[in-house]
Design a protein around this motif. Structure first.
Motif, PDB file in Angstrom:
ATOM      1  N   MET A 137       0.432 -16.830  15.250  1.00 13.10           N
ATOM      2  CA  MET A 137       0.009 -16.634  13.853  1.00 13.10           C
ATOM      3  C   MET A 137       1.216 -16.460  12.940  1.00 13.10           C
ATOM      4  O   MET A 137       2.285 -16.025  13.378  1.00 13.10           O
ATOM      5  N   LEU A 138       1.004 -16.848  11.697  1.00 13.95           N
ATOM      6  CA  LEU A 138       2.062 -16.767  10.703  1.00 13.95           C
ATOM      7  C   LEU A 138       1.966 -15.417   9.977  1.00 13.95           C
ATOM      8  O   LEU A 138       0.881 -15.023   9.547  1.00 13.95           O
ATOM      9  N   THR A 139       3.091 -14.721   9.882  1.00 16.20           N
ATOM     10  CA  THR A 139       3.085 -13.416   9.193  1.00 16.20           C
ATOM     11  C   THR A 139       4.252 -13.335   8.211  1.00 16.20           C
ATOM     12  O   THR A 139       5.180 -14.146   8.279  1.00 16.20           O
ATOM     13  N   THR A 140       4.179 -12.354   7.340  1.00 17.09           N
ATOM     14  CA  THR A 140       5.249 -12.133   6.355  1.00 17.09           C
ATOM     15  C   THR A 140       5.804 -10.718   6.541  1.00 17.09           C
ATOM     16  O   THR A 140       5.027  -9.767   6.669  1.00 17.09           O
ATOM     17  N   VAL A 141       7.128 -10.605   6.504  1.00 19.42           N
ATOM     18  CA  VAL A 141       7.766  -9.297   6.724  1.00 19.42           C
ATOM     19  C   VAL A 141       7.573  -8.388   5.505  1.00 19.42           C
ATOM     20  O   VAL A 141       7.748  -8.817   4.364  1.00 19.42           O
ATOM     21  N   ASN A 142       7.196  -7.131   5.768  1.00 19.70           N
ATOM     22  CA  ASN A 142       7.131  -6.109   4.718  1.00 19.70           C
ATOM     23  C   ASN A 142       8.287  -5.134   4.957  1.00 19.70           C
ATOM     24  O   ASN A 142       8.202  -4.259   5.819  1.00 19.70           O
ATOM     25  N   GLY A 143       9.370  -5.319   4.198  1.00 19.60           N
ATOM     26  CA  GLY A 143      10.606  -4.554   4.415  1.00 19.60           C
ATOM     27  C   GLY A 143      10.477  -3.056   4.169  1.00 19.60           C
ATOM     28  O   GLY A 143      11.383  -2.294   4.502  1.00 19.60           O
ATOM     29  N   THR A 144       9.351  -2.634   3.585  1.00 19.24           N
ATOM     30  CA  THR A 144       9.142  -1.203   3.342  1.00 19.24           C
ATOM     31  C   THR A 144       9.309  -0.431   4.642  1.00 19.24           C
ATOM     32  O   THR A 144       9.856   0.675   4.660  1.00 19.24           O
ATOM     33  N   TYR A 145       8.843  -1.042   5.722  1.00 15.67           N
ATOM     34  CA  TYR A 145       8.807  -0.307   6.988  1.00 15.67           C
ATOM     35  C   TYR A 145      10.044  -0.518   7.859  1.00 15.67           C
ATOM     36  O   TYR A 145      10.006  -0.295   9.055  1.00 15.67           O
TER      37      TYR A 145
ATOM     38  N   VAL B 178      14.021   0.696  -2.047  1.00 13.00           N
ATOM     39  CA  VAL B 178      12.929   0.084  -1.271  1.00 13.00           C
ATOM     40  C   VAL B 178      11.602   0.794  -1.570  1.00 13.00           C
ATOM     41  O   VAL B 178      10.595   0.144  -1.868  1.00 13.00           O
ATOM     42  N   VAL B 179      11.620   2.115  -1.522  1.00 18.03           N
ATOM     43  CA  VAL B 179      10.374   2.868  -1.690  1.00 18.03           C
ATOM     44  C   VAL B 179       9.836   2.716  -3.118  1.00 18.03           C
ATOM     45  O   VAL B 179       8.631   2.536  -3.312  1.00 18.03           O
ATOM     46  N   LEU B 180      10.751   2.746  -4.105  1.00 13.83           N
ATOM     47  CA  LEU B 180      10.295   2.575  -5.493  1.00 13.83           C
ATOM     48  C   LEU B 180       9.684   1.186  -5.669  1.00 13.83           C
ATOM     49  O   LEU B 180       8.601   1.030  -6.250  1.00 13.83           O
ATOM     50  N   GLY B 181      10.380   0.167  -5.140  1.00 12.59           N
ATOM     51  CA  GLY B 181       9.876  -1.206  -5.225  1.00 12.59           C
ATOM     52  C   GLY B 181       8.521  -1.339  -4.532  1.00 12.59           C
ATOM     53  O   GLY B 181       7.587  -1.933  -5.075  1.00 12.59           O
ATOM     54  N   ALA B 182       8.420  -0.733  -3.342  1.00 12.66           N
ATOM     55  CA  ALA B 182       7.172  -0.826  -2.574  1.00 12.66           C
ATOM     56  C   ALA B 182       6.026  -0.126  -3.312  1.00 12.66           C
ATOM     57  O   ALA B 182       4.896  -0.620  -3.326  1.00 12.66           O
ATOM     58  N   THR B 183       6.351   1.015  -3.946  1.00  7.38           N
ATOM     59  CA  THR B 183       5.325   1.773  -4.681  1.00  7.38           C
ATOM     60  C   THR B 183       4.746   0.938  -5.822  1.00  7.38           C
ATOM     61  O   THR B 183       3.532   0.885  -6.008  1.00  7.38           O
ATOM     62  N   ILE B 184       5.645   0.282  -6.556  1.00  4.89           N
ATOM     63  CA  ILE B 184       5.193  -0.492  -7.723  1.00  4.89           C
ATOM     64  C   ILE B 184       4.445  -1.743  -7.274  1.00  4.89           C
ATOM     65  O   ILE B 184       3.360  -2.051  -7.768  1.00  4.89           O
ATOM     66  N   ARG B 185       5.009  -2.465  -6.301  1.00  6.86           N
ATOM     67  CA  ARG B 185       4.382  -3.744  -5.952  1.00  6.86           C
ATOM     68  C   ARG B 185       3.046  -3.547  -5.227  1.00  6.86           C
ATOM     69  O   ARG B 185       2.191  -4.431  -5.248  1.00  6.86           O
ATOM     70  N   GLU B 186       2.891  -2.354  -4.614  1.00 12.00           N
ATOM     71  CA  GLU B 186       1.621  -2.078  -3.934  1.00 12.00           C
ATOM     72  C   GLU B 186       0.473  -1.981  -4.952  1.00 12.00           C
ATOM     73  O   GLU B 186      -0.642  -2.398  -4.661  1.00 12.00           O
ATOM     74  N   ILE B 187       0.788  -1.454  -6.138  1.00  9.30           N
ATOM     75  CA  ILE B 187      -0.258  -1.335  -7.177  1.00  9.30           C
ATOM     76  C   ILE B 187      -0.768  -2.729  -7.545  1.00  9.30           C
ATOM     77  O   ILE B 187      -1.953  -2.938  -7.737  1.00  9.30           O
ATOM     78  N   PHE B 188       0.177  -3.668  -7.628  1.00  7.34           N
ATOM     79  CA  PHE B 188      -0.184  -5.020  -8.075  1.00  7.34           C
ATOM     80  C   PHE B 188      -0.491  -5.961  -6.908  1.00  7.34           C
ATOM     81  O   PHE B 188      -0.728  -7.147  -7.121  1.00  7.34           O
TER      82      PHE B 188
END
Lengths: 210, 379
Positions: free
Chosen positions: A50-58, B89-99
């Motif tokens: 499956m194709l996935t996209t990385v979420n760099g938050t984690y 990273v966390v600030l960016g993730a917080t904002i983009r999660e809303i949208f």
């Protein structure tokens, strides 16, 4: 005689045609993996890709979700996002002969480990296939084997609508989850930024039924 | 423009709350934390609409200096909690999660920072064009006004958060535990290595540590002054220690001012406060300068004490700045010499002994003066 040989050749060609159709189901090249076609199954190799996209938050924050469908309520909480529905993964794994464990529920004792057919999980990064464990850490330390199993949990998955496809620890919702860590182990897993591609880049994930 | 200023404060406090909530993985996994920003901003704004009518001086509690203070303190808390890259990273993730978007962290955070900076500049320009009168704390210090009630609530919330974070945020707890242990053990090398481990952010961390030890009165500040001098040389070390101690003193002063005289009278008793007033009356503006010169008088208790009197903040800062200068320089000399120069060590020790002798003489003179006064009164 002529009639007989005609009949034989007719049946022979019919057999060839039927054979070709039967074989084509396994060997015909499948449509290329893309956002329109984010999942492929290979019966011969017993794999789904499956194709996935990385979420760099984690890379820096902890999570317990490896792959979650983007539209699920946990769509932004996983290391990898996908357009593939958990239902599709469930169906494909069953087609490949995997048996769901369905032993973990919300009422299960903390620490209960998921059962079901073993599933090996690989990430394809820059064309190189590697075990998923190579790309993640638990509490900042490397992990040898997360021991992924086909938990199933389709009823709970449909009810909760979390979109969970693959979890790091034993889970009552995820279709596949790691049995090394029991339920409610928690959000102690991070992706390795040195191994995984950058945030927003795509990664192919292969699940192989053992 | 007042409304924009209130909203800005709401947004900054919202960002702080939202990003601190990330430290609770339980919360982070269950809700899109970005929504905390508009919710907090709306709550702050509603408070303004509700209480603003009853307040003197047009919600002066969020004037430009306070707004700038909230911004800087929030940024430093976040920086200390996350460090720079994870913060982006966390600030960016917080904002983009809303949208529900997949925007780049760097660009998203960059836009947020840019908007806040432009907004802050606009507020500054407005504050120059339409200055707001300062809170008249001096005249009304004994009265319980709406303004003082709000200050009290905000101070209690602030102190509550400082304590609450200890239990909710493991990183914050580790930081407090480490620092308390190092400072209480007077482990100068430990403090120095800890600050040094933050690299270019070391001076910021040192500043935060100084502010932290100011709030927790019993912890000694001179360990930090030594460490700063050792790390950054005696000259820059002294400047850093002096500046951060000023910030710490200001925070203590405002905490006391926030708690307010009416409540302090109930806790510390009216008599004790009257005694302190007497001391300030007798020695006037020099009280702080004298008290700061004395190593045996707690730096932080003086700041808290001054906050309970009607002293103006400007005078308090000037007196604190002058008063703590000699001790800072002496300690920095000693701290700088820990690097190896024997000559510096010698000068530092001599200066240290002189300071102690002078302070003992001053103490003796002051006690004699007070005794004479008591005698005169009894006669």
């Amino acid at each position: 005689m002529k009639k007989k040989s005609l009949l034989i050749s007719f049946f022979a060609s019919l057999l060839v045609i039927i054979g070709m159709f039967a074989v084509s189901d396994v060997t015909a090249p499948a449509a290329k993996l893309s956002s329109d076609n984010p999942i492929q199954m290979n019966k011969k190799k017993k794999t789904i890709t499956m194709l996935t996209t990385v979420n760099g938050t984690y890379f820096t924050q902890g999570t317990r979700h490896v792959i979650v469908n983007s539209d699920g309520t946990n769509g932004n909480k996983s290391l990898l996002k996908t357009d593939v529905q958990p239902k599709q993964v469930y169906k494909d794994l069953k087609k490949l002969g995997a048996k769901p464990g369905d032993n973990v529920t919300k009422q299960s004792k903390p620490g209960t480990k998921v059962k079901g057919t073993k599933v090996k999980v690989y990430f394809v990064i820059n064309g190189k296939k590697m075990r998923a464990e190579k790309a993640v850490q638990v509490n900042g330390k490397d992990v040898k084997n997360l021991d992924f199993k086909f938990g199933g949990n389709m009823a709970m998955n449909n009810k909760m609508k979390t979109g969970c496809v693959l979890c790091f620890d034993s889970c009552a919702v995820g279709t596949v989850s790691g049995s090394k860590y029991g339920t409610e182990y928690g959000e102690h897993f991070t992706g390795k930024s040195s191994v995984l591609p950058k945030d927003g880049k795509q990664v192919k994930v292969i699940m192989q039924v053992k | 423009m007042t409304r924009l200023r209130i909203l800005y404060n709401g947004v900054v406090i919202g960002i702080l709350c939202s990003l601190m909530a990330w430290k609770s993985t339980w919360l982070q996994m269950r809700i899109p934390l970005g929504w905390i920003i508009p919710i907090v901003a709306i709550i702050v704004y509603l408070c303004y609409i509700y209480y603003g009518k009853h307040l003197q001086q047009n919600w002066a509690i969020f004037r430009f200096p306070e707004t700038l203070g909230i911004t800087v303190v929030s940024f430093l808390i976040l920086l200390m909690t996350y460090r720079w890259q994870p913060l982006v990273v966390v600030l960016g993730a917080t904002i983009r999660e809303i949208f529900h978007a997949q925007w780049s962290f760097g660009i998203t955070s960059g836009i947020v920072f840019a908007v806040l900076i432009v907004w802050l500049i606009a507020l500054y320009v407005d504050s120059r064009k339409h200055p707001i009168a300062k809170i008249e704390s001096g005249d009304k210090i004994n009265k319980l006004t709406t303004q003082s009630k709000i200050s009290l609530v905000l101070t209690i919330v602030f102190l509550g958060l400082l304590i609450g974070f200890y239990y909710w945020i493991p990183a914050y707890k580790d930081f407090i535990d480490t620092m308390t242990a190092l400072l209480a053990k007077l482990d100068i090398k430990g403090v120095r290595d800890y600050i040094d481990s933050f690299g270019m952010w070391g001076p910021f961390i040192s500043t935060l540590l100084m502010v932290f030890q100011s709030v927790l009165a019993p912890l000694p500040a001179f360990v930090l002054t030594f460490a700063n001098a050792y790390l950054y040389g005696w000259y820059f070390g002294a400047a850093l220690s002096w500046g951060s101690a000023m910030l710490g003193a200001l925070l203590c002063f405002y905490i006391a001012r926030g708690i307010g005289r009416p409540l302090a009278e109930k806790i510390i008793t009216k008599r004790a406060l009257a005694k302190m007033d007497g001391f300030f009356d007798e020695y006037g503006d020099y009280t702080i300068v004298i008290l700061r010169l004395l190593p045996f008088v707690s730096f932080d208790e003086v700041s808290y004490g001054a906050g309970f009197t009607d002293m103006k903040v400007g005078k308090f800062l000037i007196a604190t700045g002058i008063g703590q200068l000699p001790a800072t320089i002496v300690y920095s000399f000693v701290g700088g010499s820990l690097g190896g120069s024997k000559m510096m060590m010698f000068i530092g020790l001599i200066a240290f002994i002189i300071l102690i002798v002078v302070s003992m003489v001053v103490r003796k003179v002051m006690m004699n003066k007070q005794q004479n006064k008591k005698l005169n009164m009894s006669k």
